[in-house]
Design a protein around this motif. Structure first.
Motif, PDB file in Angstrom:
ATOM      1  N   THR B  37       1.027  -1.223   0.030  1.00  0.00           N
ATOM      2  CA  THR B  37      -0.126   0.077  -0.053  1.00  0.00           C
ATOM      3  C   THR B  37       0.804   1.149   0.063  1.00  0.00           C
ATOM      4  N   LYS B  59      -2.423  -0.823  -3.807  1.00  0.00           N
ATOM      5  CA  LYS B  59      -3.526  -0.139  -3.031  1.00  0.00           C
ATOM      6  C   LYS B  59      -2.701   1.268  -2.671  1.00  0.00           C
ATOM      7  N   THR B 170      -4.134  -1.712  -9.730  1.00  0.00           N
ATOM      8  CA  THR B 170      -4.140  -0.771  -8.843  1.00  0.00           C
ATOM      9  C   THR B 170      -5.421  -0.245  -8.297  1.00  0.00           C
ATOM     10  N   ASN B 171      -5.525   0.012  -7.132  1.00  0.00           N
ATOM     11  CA  ASN B 171      -6.829   0.458  -6.733  1.00  0.00           C
ATOM     12  C   ASN B 171      -6.368   1.731  -5.930  1.00  0.00           C
TER      13      ASN B 171
END
Ligand SMILES: Cc1cc2nc3c(=O)[nH]c(=O)nc-3n(C[C@H](O)[C@H](O)[C@H](O)COP(=O)(O)OP(=O)(O)OC[C@H]3O[C@@H](n4cnc5c(N)ncnc54)[C@H](O)[C@@H]3O)c2cc1C
Ligand SMILES: Nc1ncnc2c1ncn2[C@@H]1O[C@H](COP(=O)(O)O)[C@@H](O)[C@H]1O
Lengths: 245, 325
Positions: B37, B59, B170-171
């Motif tokens: 992340t 993320k 990816t978020n």
């Protein structure tokens, strides 16, 4: 105005650094110790800020009795009094907690540290102090000026600088440019002997990390000399052999 | 066991060191079989955020709030610490930049986390302990630091690892900062002065440095020309900045900036121990000095004995010729 200057007692810049057989400690025998050069800058700045009876400068170190000559030197340069917190400075977290315990119930307008100690170079103490004391802080300052109860601080950033306006009290880590280091004069040296140096005992600080061992840098092979008439040879070697361009 | 990396940007563009710390954190995450992340704060476009995905962040947390438009260490530390708690982070990675030095100890104190600064290699992770190599004594030694706190913070030096593409899906998640505490915003930025648009010295991969051998500031054009040809940053020895020939921000050494570029060119610098302390972790060192006995040759990889005023322009021409090929 009360200014506190944090002093780190470090091996002289010409020191050769070597380690014990098992690499867990570094050899201190034969080393000359000095005031960390950045702390000298901090102290000089503090003295300039209180010049003309505008306040007092206290120097403080976390260190064993061997650090007292370093504190006396700071007194000779012009600090009014000195505090020694009687403990081996394990790491920046330990040091910052000790300093916090001292500062907490005092009225201090400005805390100056060096940008980093030249032994552990962690550049951590100033920001730790800011956090632990709930004060604003600037880890690496190139210029510091005061107007009343506000400070104008130039903070170093990659490829430039930032000019900040911050109310006192605050913590600043000083770098070159903030002041010229002062040299003690004869009167300073004489009076340093009788200025107060108070020893206080440390608090317990939970350990979060520690240095487990040291390593010396790998020595480089011998230099490859290139003839001054063939600079293009160097470019070729940097490309083909060293592979850095 | 999750891994969080904080990435810095300049006016919405991620810094070179941002991609390096993402690659560094990605290596830890891979080792632990965890996703990575990333956290970015400020005004950054989605397109730019997406780039972090190319380097392996699956993320991307983005906090954009008017109070956080520019870097204020207390405000940023509060947001990052909050994210660490929310995400259950064990390993927090950031860059050991000027801002990183303002942030990392604050974060570590808020989280009661162990902190290793000046990190120069990937860590060894053993159960809930981590051991990592850091520089100490201004580059004269390395210290291995073991952290055993539940949260661990690593401040990684520039050029420690090369950023590496490792694309993942990816978020991007827009985060509202948790309660903004006005006490974090006592410091105000009055002015931001960018003195160079070129690569910044602490981050540079190649550095060309000049010493007292250059005789005066009017001769710095030969250093700057070579730097320009190499895409390098410019540095100097301490007496040079003390004399005001160059700004203090360019002074490298024990009492200046410590750098570890891939390539360091020392021109007209004798190689005093205090100078070497700041540059000895450079991968390759080239020395140009007219004195064959200059101590710098003893710690150099390549050297040319000769007059800088004649040699450096020729070298610049040779670099240009090579680049044009
Ligand atoms: C507490 C302390 C901290 C210090 N910290 C630092 C630091 O952080 N960084 C630092 O750099 N120094 C530092 N110093 C200073 C250091 O000891 C040296 O004095 C300094 O590095 C010397 O700078 P120089 O090599 O540019 O100059 P000099 O030592 O004067 O060397 C100049 C060199 O140029 C060569 N030369 C002359 N003309 C030519 C020519 N035409 N072509 C090619 N070569 C030529 C000469 O042969 C010579 O080797 C510190 C000193 C102290 C006491
Ligand atoms: N043992 C110590 N006692 C008092 N101040 C210290 C001590 N160690 C470091 N400092 C201060 O913290 C600054 C930064 O040190 P460091 O975080 O170790 O790089 C130094 O320049 C000193 O001003």
């Amino acid at each position: 105005m009360r200014i506190l200057v944090c002093i780190s007692h470090v091996p002289d810049t010409t020191s050769k650094i070597t380690f014990s057989e098992d690499k867990t400690t570094f050899n201190t025998t034969g080393l000359q110790y000095i005031i960390n050069p950045y702390d000298e800058i901090a102290l000089s700045k503090a003295l300039a800020l209180v010049e003309g009876g505008k306040g007092t400068v206290t120097v403080i170190t976390v260190g064993e009795p061997v650090t007292e000559p370093t504190l006396r030197k700071a007194l000779a340069i012009g600090a009014d009094d000195a505090i020694r917190i009687n403990a081996y400075p394990q790491d920046a977290w330990f040091v910052a907690n000790q300093l916090t315990a001292y500062v907490q119930d005092k009225e201090i307008d400005l805390i100056l540290t060096g940008r980093e100690s030249i032994d552990y170079n962690s550049a951590q103490v100033a920001s730790y102090l800011g956090e632990l004391l709930h004060l604003p802080s600037v880890a690496i300052a190139k210029k510091v000026e005061l107007q009343g109860n506000r400070a104008t601080v130039e903070r170093e950033i990659e490829g430039g600088k930032e000019v900040m306006d911050i109310p006192l009290p605050l913590v600043i880590g000083t770098a070159e440019g903030v002041a010229e280091a002062r040299i003690p004069n004869m009167r300073g040296i004489m009076s340093a002997r009788t200025k107060p140096l108070t020893v206080i005992e440390p608090i317990e600080v939970p350990q979060l990390g520690r240095i487990t061992y040291y390593e010396a840098p790998v020595p480089r092979g011998s230099v490859k000399l290139i003839d001054a008439s063939e600079p293009e040879k160097l470019v070729e070697l940097l490309h083909q052999e060293a592979r850095v361009i | 066991m999750s891994v969080l990396v904080f990435v810095e940007h300049t006016e919405g563009q991620f810094k070179k060191s941002a991609y390096e710390v993402v690659s560094y954190a990605k290596a830890i995450a891979k080792h632990l079989h965890q996703p990575l992340t990333a956290l970015a704060i400020g005004n950054i476009t989605t397109e730019e955020l997406q780039r972090l995905g190319r380097y392996g962040a699956s993320k991307i947390l983005h906090v954009n709030h008017h109070k956080l438009a520019s870097f204020i260490n207390q405000g940023y530390a509060s947001v990052i610490a909050h994210t660490v708690r929310e995400e259950g982070v064990e390993f927090m990675v950031l860059s050991n930049s000027f801002s990183g030095k303002d942030l990392a100890p604050r974060l570590a104190a808020k989280l009661q986390a162990g902190l290793a600064s000046n990190v120069v290699a990937l860590p060894e992770i053993d159960g809930d302990q981590l051991t990592v190599k850091t520089t100490a004594f201004s580059g004269k030694a390395f210290a291995y630091i073991t952290l055993h706190s539940p949260v661990k913070v690593l401040a990684v030096n520039a050029n420690t690892i090369e950023s590496k593409e490792d694309p993942t899906t990816t978020n991007i998640v827009a985060l509202e900062p948790a309660a903004i505490d006005m006490a974090d915003f006592k410091a105000m930025i009055k002015e931001l002065i960018q003195t160079t648009d070129k690569v910044a010295l602490p981050e540079a991969e190649i550095v060309v440095s000049g010493g007292r051998g250059l005789k005066g500031p009017e001769n710095w054009n030969i250093i700057e020309d070579l730097a320009e040809a190499l895409g390098a940053a410019v540095a100097c020895s301490k007496p040079v900045s003390d004399a005001g020939w160059r700004p203090h921000s360019e002074h490298v050494g024990q009492t200046g900036i410590t750098i570890s570029p891939k390539l360091y060119f020392a021109v007209g610098i004798s190689g005093a121990i205090q100078h070497l302390a700041g540059v000895s972790s450079s991968k390759v060192i080239v020395v140009i000095n007219k004195d064959p006995e200059a101590p710098f040759f003893k710690v150099a990889d390549y050297g040319i004995v000769g007059d800088a005023f004649e040699l450096v322009p020729k070298l610049t021409a040779a670099v240009k010729a090579y680049k044009n090929k």
